[in-house]
Scaffold this motif. Structure first.
Motif, PDB file in Angstrom:
ATOM      1  N   GLU A 160       0.722  -1.177  -0.046  1.00 18.51           N
ATOM      2  CA  GLU A 160       0.043  -0.144   0.120  1.00 18.51           C
ATOM      3  C   GLU A 160       0.827   1.215  -0.111  1.00 18.51           C
ATOM      4  OE1 GLU A 160      -2.412  -0.506   3.618  1.00 18.51           O
ATOM      5  OE2 GLU A 160      -0.808   0.596   4.822  1.00 18.51           O
ATOM      6  N   TYR A 161       0.255   2.243  -0.678  1.00 16.03           N
ATOM      7  CA  TYR A 161       0.915   3.659  -0.353  1.00 16.03           C
ATOM      8  C   TYR A 161       0.277   4.682   0.434  1.00 16.03           C
ATOM      9  CZ  TYR A 161       2.227   8.414  -1.712  1.00 16.03           C
ATOM     10  OH  TYR A 161       2.749   9.601  -1.786  1.00 16.03           O
ATOM     11  N   ARG A 162       0.738   4.948   1.559  1.00 16.00           N
ATOM     12  CA  ARG A 162       0.263   5.910   2.372  1.00 16.00           C
ATOM     13  C   ARG A 162       0.590   7.412   2.257  1.00 16.00           C
ATOM     14  NH1 ARG A 162       2.442   1.818   7.358  1.00 16.00           N
ATOM     15  NH2 ARG A 162       1.067   0.077   6.934  1.00 16.00           N
ATOM     16  N   HIS A 163      -0.200   8.272   2.401  1.00 16.32           N
ATOM     17  CA  HIS A 163      -0.042   9.675   2.079  1.00 16.32           C
ATOM     18  C   HIS A 163      -0.674  10.723   3.040  1.00 16.32           C
ATOM     19  CE1 HIS A 163       1.228  12.714  -0.855  1.00 16.32           C
ATOM     20  NE2 HIS A 163       0.351  13.542  -0.325  1.00 16.32           N
ATOM     21  N   THR A 164       0.173  11.447   3.564  1.00 13.26           N
ATOM     22  CA  THR A 164      -0.523  12.387   4.570  1.00 13.26           C
ATOM     23  C   THR A 164      -1.300  13.353   4.052  1.00 13.26           C
ATOM     24  OG1 THR A 164       1.397  11.896   6.182  1.00 13.26           O
ATOM     25  CG2 THR A 164       0.380  14.197   6.492  1.00 13.26           C
ATOM     26  N   LEU A 165      -2.589  13.453   4.087  1.00 16.84           N
ATOM     27  CA  LEU A 165      -3.412  14.621   3.578  1.00 16.84           C
ATOM     28  C   LEU A 165      -3.325  15.809   4.473  1.00 16.84           C
ATOM     29  CD1 LEU A 165      -6.321  12.402   2.680  1.00 16.84           C
ATOM     30  CD2 LEU A 165      -4.552  13.019   1.017  1.00 16.84           C
ATOM     31  N   ASP A 202       0.013  20.034  14.400  1.00 15.79           N
ATOM     32  CA  ASP A 202       0.367  19.651  15.789  1.00 15.79           C
ATOM     33  C   ASP A 202       0.186  17.950  15.786  1.00 15.79           C
ATOM     34  OD1 ASP A 202       1.078  20.225  18.288  1.00 15.79           O
ATOM     35  OD2 ASP A 202      -0.980  20.354  19.140  1.00 15.79           O
ATOM     36  N   TRP A 203      -0.740  17.682  16.615  1.00 14.38           N
ATOM     37  CA  TRP A 203      -0.764  16.287  17.138  1.00 14.38           C
ATOM     38  C   TRP A 203      -1.694  15.397  16.098  1.00 14.38           C
ATOM     39  CZ3 TRP A 203      -5.766  14.658  17.481  1.00 14.38           C
ATOM     40  CH2 TRP A 203      -6.772  15.471  17.962  1.00 14.38           C
ATOM     41  N   PHE A 204      -2.501  15.974  14.990  1.00 19.74           N
ATOM     42  CA  PHE A 204      -3.323  15.281  14.361  1.00 19.74           C
ATOM     43  C   PHE A 204      -2.879  15.208  12.959  1.00 19.74           C
ATOM     44  CE2 PHE A 204      -6.815  15.446  11.258  1.00 19.74           C
ATOM     45  CZ  PHE A 204      -7.687  14.117  11.715  1.00 19.74           C
ATOM     46  N   VAL A 205      -2.957  14.001  12.460  1.00 20.10           N
ATOM     47  CA  VAL A 205      -2.555  13.435  11.183  1.00 20.10           C
ATOM     48  C   VAL A 205      -3.818  12.670  10.467  1.00 20.10           C
ATOM     49  CG1 VAL A 205      -1.209  12.118   9.779  1.00 20.10           C
ATOM     50  CG2 VAL A 205      -0.113  13.216  11.735  1.00 20.10           C
ATOM     51  N   LEU A 206      -3.933  13.202   9.100  1.00 23.70           N
ATOM     52  CA  LEU A 206      -5.191  12.560   8.500  1.00 23.70           C
ATOM     53  C   LEU A 206      -4.367  11.906   7.440  1.00 23.70           C
ATOM     54  CD1 LEU A 206      -7.871  11.781   7.774  1.00 23.70           C
ATOM     55  CD2 LEU A 206      -8.102  13.952   6.139  1.00 23.70           C
ATOM     56  N   LEU A 214      -6.698   8.100  10.660  1.00 22.12           N
ATOM     57  CA  LEU A 214      -7.057   9.056  11.815  1.00 22.12           C
ATOM     58  C   LEU A 214      -5.945   8.951  12.778  1.00 22.12           C
ATOM     59  CD1 LEU A 214      -9.917   8.789  10.197  1.00 22.12           C
ATOM     60  CD2 LEU A 214     -10.364  10.973  11.867  1.00 22.12           C
ATOM     61  N   MET A 215      -5.015   9.941  12.875  1.00 24.51           N
ATOM     62  CA  MET A 215      -3.859   9.533  13.992  1.00 24.51           C
ATOM     63  C   MET A 215      -3.614  10.667  14.907  1.00 24.51           C
ATOM     64  SD  MET A 215      -1.052   8.330  11.260  1.00 24.51           S
ATOM     65  CE  MET A 215      -1.013   7.058   9.903  1.00 24.51           C
ATOM     66  N   HIS A 216      -3.321  10.186  15.968  1.00 23.21           N
ATOM     67  CA  HIS A 216      -2.846  11.085  17.349  1.00 23.21           C
ATOM     68  C   HIS A 216      -1.328  10.955  17.440  1.00 23.21           C
ATOM     69  CE1 HIS A 216      -2.192  13.311  20.898  1.00 23.21           C
ATOM     70  NE2 HIS A 216      -3.475  13.599  20.925  1.00 23.21           N
ATOM     71  N   LYS A 217      -0.574  11.769  17.042  1.00 23.13           N
ATOM     72  CA  LYS A 217       0.912  11.603  17.062  1.00 23.13           C
ATOM     73  C   LYS A 217       1.647  11.415  18.640  1.00 23.13           C
ATOM     74  CE  LYS A 217       3.367  14.527  14.485  1.00 23.13           C
ATOM     75  NZ  LYS A 217       3.780  15.683  13.826  1.00 23.13           N
ATOM     76  N   ARG A 218       0.712  11.679  19.557  1.00 21.41           N
ATOM     77  CA  ARG A 218       1.460  11.520  20.975  1.00 21.41           C
ATOM     78  C   ARG A 218       0.724  10.393  21.670  1.00 21.41           C
ATOM     79  NH1 ARG A 218       2.086  16.675  19.322  1.00 21.41           N
ATOM     80  NH2 ARG A 218       4.396  17.553  18.973  1.00 21.41           N
ATOM     81  N   ALA A 235      -2.348   5.119  18.404  1.00 26.33           N
ATOM     82  CA  ALA A 235      -3.634   5.772  18.037  1.00 26.33           C
ATOM     83  C   ALA A 235      -3.961   6.012  16.781  1.00 26.33           C
ATOM     84  CB  ALA A 235      -3.745   7.229  18.785  1.00 26.33           C
ATOM     85  N   ILE A 236      -4.149   5.046  16.118  1.00 22.36           N
ATOM     86  CA  ILE A 236      -4.408   5.188  14.607  1.00 22.36           C
ATOM     87  C   ILE A 236      -5.855   4.274  14.393  1.00 22.36           C
ATOM     88  CG2 ILE A 236      -3.518   4.643  12.363  1.00 22.36           C
ATOM     89  CD1 ILE A 236      -0.772   4.491  13.423  1.00 22.36           C
ATOM     90  N   PHE A 237      -6.915   5.072  13.935  1.00 23.51           N
ATOM     91  CA  PHE A 237      -8.241   4.728  13.547  1.00 23.51           C
ATOM     92  C   PHE A 237      -8.124   4.399  12.085  1.00 23.51           C
ATOM     93  CE2 PHE A 237     -12.211   4.964  11.871  1.00 23.51           C
ATOM     94  CZ  PHE A 237     -13.141   4.041  12.632  1.00 23.51           C
ATOM     95  N   ARG A 238      -8.295   3.169  11.749  1.00 25.48           N
ATOM     96  CA  ARG A 238      -8.297   2.855  10.172  1.00 25.48           C
ATOM     97  C   ARG A 238      -9.490   2.429   9.747  1.00 25.48           C
ATOM     98  NH1 ARG A 238      -7.524  -2.961  10.092  1.00 25.48           N
ATOM     99  NH2 ARG A 238      -6.361  -3.483  12.018  1.00 25.48           N
ATOM    100  N   ILE A 239      -9.918   2.681   8.618  1.00 26.14           N
ATOM    101  CA  ILE A 239     -10.929   2.130   7.963  1.00 26.14           C
ATOM    102  C   ILE A 239     -10.532   1.672   6.373  1.00 26.14           C
ATOM    103  CG2 ILE A 239     -12.050   4.411   7.485  1.00 26.14           C
ATOM    104  CD1 ILE A 239     -14.671   3.301   7.081  1.00 26.14           C
ATOM    105  N   ASP A 240     -10.779   0.464   5.980  1.00 24.17           N
ATOM    106  CA  ASP A 240     -10.361   0.023   4.500  1.00 24.17           C
ATOM    107  C   ASP A 240     -11.539  -0.560   3.859  1.00 24.17           C
ATOM    108  OD1 ASP A 240      -7.459   0.740   4.532  1.00 24.17           O
ATOM    109  OD2 ASP A 240      -7.287  -1.016   5.983  1.00 24.17           O
ATOM    110  N   TYR A 241     -11.626  -0.132   2.502  1.00 19.60           N
ATOM    111  CA  TYR A 241     -12.465  -0.969   1.685  1.00 19.60           C
ATOM    112  C   TYR A 241     -11.761  -1.815   0.886  1.00 19.60           C
ATOM    113  CZ  TYR A 241     -16.451  -1.629  -1.362  1.00 19.60           C
ATOM    114  OH  TYR A 241     -17.517  -2.185  -2.177  1.00 19.60           O
TER     115      TYR A 241
END
Length: 419
Positions: free
Chosen positions: A335-340, A344-348, A385-389, A393-399
Motif C-alpha cells: 500500500e501507499y500511504r499519503h499524509t493529507l 500539531d498532534w493530528f494527522v489525516l 486518523l492519527m494522534h501523534k502522541r 492511536a491510529i483509527f483505520r478504515i479500509d474498503y
C-alpha cells in the motif's frame, strides 16, 4: 617549510588532536514524565567516562523511538571543559490505550474486538491489558509483557485467552459450521541479542473444543471432540525499522515456528511456520510505501481443520471472516500511504492498497498456489486518523473489493496500521 617538515607537522598535530579527545562527562535525560529515567538509561549504550560515539548515540535514539512509551526522541551534545554533556530528549506517548477492530462484508457478517492496554506500566515499559471479542460468541483474554524485567536484554511474557468462534469447516460434501473454543495459557522468555535481533522461546498449553452446529457431514470427520495440546513456540525477529512519527522506513523480518503436540489421537501432531517480511520506504515528504510478504507452511495433513485461514482481519481486506483454509500460504499486502493533513498532534492519512494471496489445499501440493480457485486479489482504499502522541492511536478504515472469481467486498475497521 619543506615537504618533510610539513608532513611531520600534520602528523604531530593529528596525534595531539586525537590524544586530547574529550570523553562523555555527563548524560542527561529530559522530557520524560511517566517513564522512569532509570528505565531509559538501562536501554542505552552510551557510557559516561568514554569517548563520544555519534554512531552509538544514533542507535540509542532509534531504539528509544521503538518503545511504545516514546513518541519521538532526539539528542543534543554540548562541549564543556571537562568533556561532553549528552542530552537525550524524550517526547512521551500517552500509553493507556483502548483497542478496537470491527469487520464486515456484503454478506452481513459482523464481528468486533475491543480491549484496553497500558503500554508503560510503572514507567518501566511493561505492557498489561485485556480484550473482549464478539464474533457470534463472546471471547476474552489478558496479556502481560515485560521485555526488560531482568536486564536490558532479558524479559518474560504471559498470555491467557478464552476464544470462542463459529468456524467453517470445508468438506468435500460441502461446508459445516462448528462452534470452536480455544482456552490457552502461554509463557515466553524474551531475549534481545542486540539492537536489531531478538528471540522469544516458550510453551503454550491449550484446549480445543469443536462442536458441530450445522451443514455438511462426512465419515471420518468427528462432529464433537475435546483435546488438550502443547505448543512449543520460537519467534526470531530482525528489526531495522526507523520511525519518524507516522513515517516508517527500513526492513523487518519475523519468523514464527511452532510444534504442536496432541495429548490424544483425535488430531495429529503438526509443525507450522511462517515468516513475515516487511519493507517500508519514505516517498517524498508526505508519502510512505509499505509492503508485507507472508510465506507459511504447515504439516500437509488432509484435514478440514487446516491452520492457515483466509480472513478479513488477518490478510485480505474485504474477503470475509474465515472463508477458506489451507496448509500453506503466500500473501502480499502492499500500500501507499499519503499524509493529507497534519497539524500539531493530528494527522489525516490516506492509503491505496492491493492485497493478494494464495493457499495450498489440505493434503494438496505446491501447484495449488497457482490454482485460480485458491488465488485472491483485493484492491482497495482507506483512511487513517492519527494522534501523534498517543501510542498506536491510529483509527483505520479500509474498503476492499475483490477482482478474482467469486469475490466479495467489504469494510475493515481497526486500531493501528493493518501491518
Amino acid at each position: 617549510m619543506n615537504f618533510s617538515r610539513l608532513v611531520f607537522f600534520i602528523f604531530f598535530t593529528t596525534c595531539v588532536a586525537f590524544g586530547q579527545n574529550k570523553v562523555v562527562s555527563e548524560i542527561r535525560i529530559q522530557g520524560n514524565k511517566k517513564t522512569k529515567t532509570s528505565a531509559i538509561t538501562r536501554l542505552t549504550n552510551i557510557e559516561q567516562g568514554k569517548a563520544l560515539d555519534s554512531l552509538q548515540i544514533e542507535k540509542d535514539i532509534r531504539r528509544l523511538k521503538r518503545l511504545p512509551s516514546i513518541a519521538h526522541a532526539y539528542y543534543e551534545v554540548y562541549e564543556k571543559e571537562e568533556g561532553y554533556e549528552v542530552v537525550y530528549g524524550i517526547e512521551e506517548n500517552f500509553t493507556i490505550i483502548p483497542s478496537a477492530n470491527l469487520y464486515t462484508t456484503n454478506n452481513d457478517e459482523f464481528a468486533f474486538r475491543i480491549g484496553l492496554y497500558e503500554f508503560n506500566l510503572f514507567g518501566q515499559n511493561i505492557v498489561l491489558g485485556g480484550l473482549y471479542q464478539n464474533d457470534i460468541y463472546s471471547s476474552y483474554g489478558a496479556n502481560l509483557r515485560a521485555p526488560f524485567l531482568f536486564s536490558k536484554k532479558l524479559g518474560v511474557a504471559f498470555n491467557y485467552s478464552n476464544l470462542t468462534t463459529e468456524e467453517p469447516v470445508f468438506l468435500e460434501s460441502g461446508t459445516a459450521d462448528y462452534k470452536y473454543n480455544n482456552t490457552s495459557y502461554e509463557v515466553l522468555g524474551l531475549y534481545q541479542f542486540n539492537f536489531q535481533n531478538r528471540i522469544e522461546l516458550g510453551v503454550n498449553y491449550f484446549n480445543e473444543d469443536y462442536t458441530y452446529k450445522r451443514g455438511a457431514t462426512e465419515a471420518g470427520v468427528p462432529q464433537d471432540f475435546d483435546v488438550n495440546k502443547l505448543l512449543y513456540k520460537l519467534i526470531y525477529e530482525y528489526d531495522n525499522l526507523d520511525y519518524d512519527y507516522q513515517y516508517v522506513s527500513g526492513f523487518k523480518s519475523t519468523l514464527n515456528a511452532q510444534y504442536v503436540v496432541s495429548t490424544e489421537n483425535v488430531l495429529p501432531d503438526f509443525l507450522i511456520g511462517w515468516n513475515d517480511f516487511l519493507y517500508h520506504k519514505r516517498i517524498g515528504k508526505k508519502g510512505n510505501w509499505s509492503s508485507r510478504l507472508r510465506l507459511g507452511l504447515a504439516s500437509n495433513d488432509d484435514s478440514p481443520f487446516a491452520p492457515f485461514a483466509v480472513d478479513n482481519n488477518l490478510n485480505i481486506r474485504g474477503v470475509g471472516n474465515t472463508i477458506d483454509r489451507g496448509t500453506g500460504v503466500i500473501v502480499l499486502n502492499t500500500e501507499y500511504r499519503h499524509t493529507l493533513y497534519e497539524k500539531d498532534w493530528f494527522v489525516l492519512q490516506s492509503n491505496v492498497f492491493v492485497d493478494g494471496g494464495s493457499w495450498r489445499n489440505p493434503g494438496g501440493d505446491f501447484g495449488d498456489f497457482g490454482d485460480s480457485q485458491n488465488f485472491r486479489i483485493y484492491p482497495g482504499v482507506g483512511l487513517r486518523l492519527m494522534h501523534k502522541r498517543i501510542f498506536n492511536a491510529i483509527f483505520r478504515i479500509d474498503y476492499g473489493h475483490g477482482v478474482t472469481d467469486d469475490a466479495t467486498k467489504g469494510f475493515v475497521f481497526g486500531i493501528g496500521q493493518y501491518f
